[in-house]
Design an enzyme around this catalytic site. Structure first.
Site, mmCIF file in Angstrom:
data_model
loop_
_atom_site.group_PDB
_atom_site.id
_atom_site.type_symbol
_atom_site.label_atom_id
_atom_site.label_comp_id
_atom_site.label_asym_id
_atom_site.label_seq_id
_atom_site.Cartn_x
_atom_site.Cartn_y
_atom_site.Cartn_z
ATOM 1 N N LYS A 53 3.625 3.874 -11.082
ATOM 2 C CA LYS A 53 3.199 2.534 -10.655
ATOM 3 C C LYS A 53 3.427 1.536 -11.780
ATOM 4 C CE LYS A 53 0.188 4.451 -7.200
ATOM 5 N NZ LYS A 53 -1.044 5.138 -6.909
ATOM 6 N N GLN A 97 -7.005 4.912 -8.866
ATOM 7 C CA GLN A 97 -6.312 6.139 -8.459
ATOM 8 C C GLN A 97 -7.325 7.176 -7.963
ATOM 9 O OE1 GLN A 97 -2.788 6.489 -8.567
ATOM 10 N NE2 GLN A 97 -3.320 8.260 -7.316
ATOM 11 N N ASP A 120 -4.565 -1.414 -1.968
ATOM 12 C CA ASP A 120 -4.474 -0.107 -1.310
ATOM 13 C C ASP A 120 -4.822 -0.218 0.170
ATOM 14 O OD1 ASP A 120 -3.562 2.256 -2.350
ATOM 15 O OD2 ASP A 120 -5.432 2.780 -3.387
#
Ligand code: NAP
Length: 285
Positions: A53, A97, A120
């Site tokens: 990322k 994460q 997300d």
């Protein structure tokens, strides 16, 4: 006849080129999209995802911050960091994460992320907006599936889509997105009777189960579009999907390979969400 391949790597590169051009346009107005990635603990796979990322941010000209916190971090410490990032003007997207260490409640952490920085798409308000059809930051893997379909000329409108799997991160949101794209959607799961027969009705079959090579040739209508979200590690170390590719490819019309199908799209859609959030924040169309 063998299926045409839905090349997620190529489509992902195509979208990244578009994002790069958008970033240049934003930079000319002194806006740089910014993503904060938070990693708690030492999980090996998570470390790879976080590195990828950060690299995507560098490649596309985004600002990025990676916060690597020890596994002993308390929930309050993590929430305090999120609170700070929520208020930080250089950050347009916050990604924590997952999975988190067991002593931290995932739900409390997701709920704490500002909705307009929820790149997300897991915040309950984002999920609700998706459900009612409002503008929302969409979850990355499901929106990647839709992009793959559209960019290969497989518009879901008017098609019968069958989704196997009903998880909150893939099955449910991908079903809602297909519905929004005017497909007729059947959602299935581990308790669905006669699953191969139901799957065989699909013009578009999306599989997100987590069982290696579950879907065989007799689950697929000849000519159907097969999108395999699964990512499973076989005993020999090889990566494979939830679809038995070699068995299904001769009957399908289109198929995603694993790796190289849905996988490359997830980070690309994360970047697209961060770009979208930056544009929204600065009122750029
Ligand atoms: P999950 O949360 O474990 O959900 C799996 C779903 O599949 C559940 O709804 C379950 O049904 C259903 N299921 C399990 N066994 C089944 C069977 N034999 N027949 C029919 N349905 C069955 O998994 P997930 O997070 O959605 O992930 C699914 C797969 O996608 C995994 O391989 C994961 O690694 C992969 N994935 C890939 C990406 C990517 O970037 N490419 C992103 C996310 C996930 P019940 O609800 O009835 O238990």
């Amino acid at each position: 006849m063998s299926a045409r391949i839905i090349d997620g790597k190529r489509i992902s590169e195509e979208i990244r080129e578009e994002i790069k051009q958008e970033v240049e346009r934003l930079l000319a107005r002194d806006v740089r999209p910014g993503l904060a990635v938070v990693l708690v603990g030492e999980d090996a796979a998570s470390q790879v995802y976080v590195r990828n990322k950060a690299k995507a941010c560098d490649d596309l000209g985004f600002y990025s911050e990676v916060h690597r916190l020890p596994a002993s971090t308390t929930q309050d410490e993590l929430l305090a960091l999120i609170d700070r990032l929520n208020g930080q003007a250089s950050i347009h997207g916050i990604l924590v994460q997952l999975p988190l260490p067991k002593h931290i409640q995932e739900k409390a952490v997701i709920d704490a992320i500002a909705v307009d920085k929820d790149v997300d798409g897991f915040h309950p308000v984002s999920v609700g907006n998706l459900m009612i059809g409002d503008d929302a930051l969409l979850p990355c893997t499901p929106s990647g599936v839709i992009e793959l379909l559209k960019r290969t000329g497989n518009d879901p409108a008017g098609k019968h889509a069958v989704v196997i799997g009903r998880s909150n991160i893939v099955g449910k949101p991908v079903s809602m997105l297909l519905l929004r794209e005017n497909a007729t959607v059947t959602m299935t799961h581990s308790r669905t009777p006669n699953l191969p027969e139901v799957a065989r009705q699909a013009d578009i079959l999306v599989v997100a189960v987590g069982v290696a090579q579950l879907v065989k040739r007799d689950w697929v209508k000849p000519g159907a579009v097969v999108v395999d979200v699964g990512m499973n590690r076989l005993d020999n170390g090889k990566l494979c999907g939830d679809v038995d590719y070699d068995d299904v490819a001769p009957v399908a019309g289109w198929i995603t390979p694993v790796p190289g199908g849905v996988g490359p799209m997830t980070i690309t859609m994360l970047m697209q969400n961060t770009l979208k959030s930056a544009k929204r924040t600065h009122g750029i169309a």
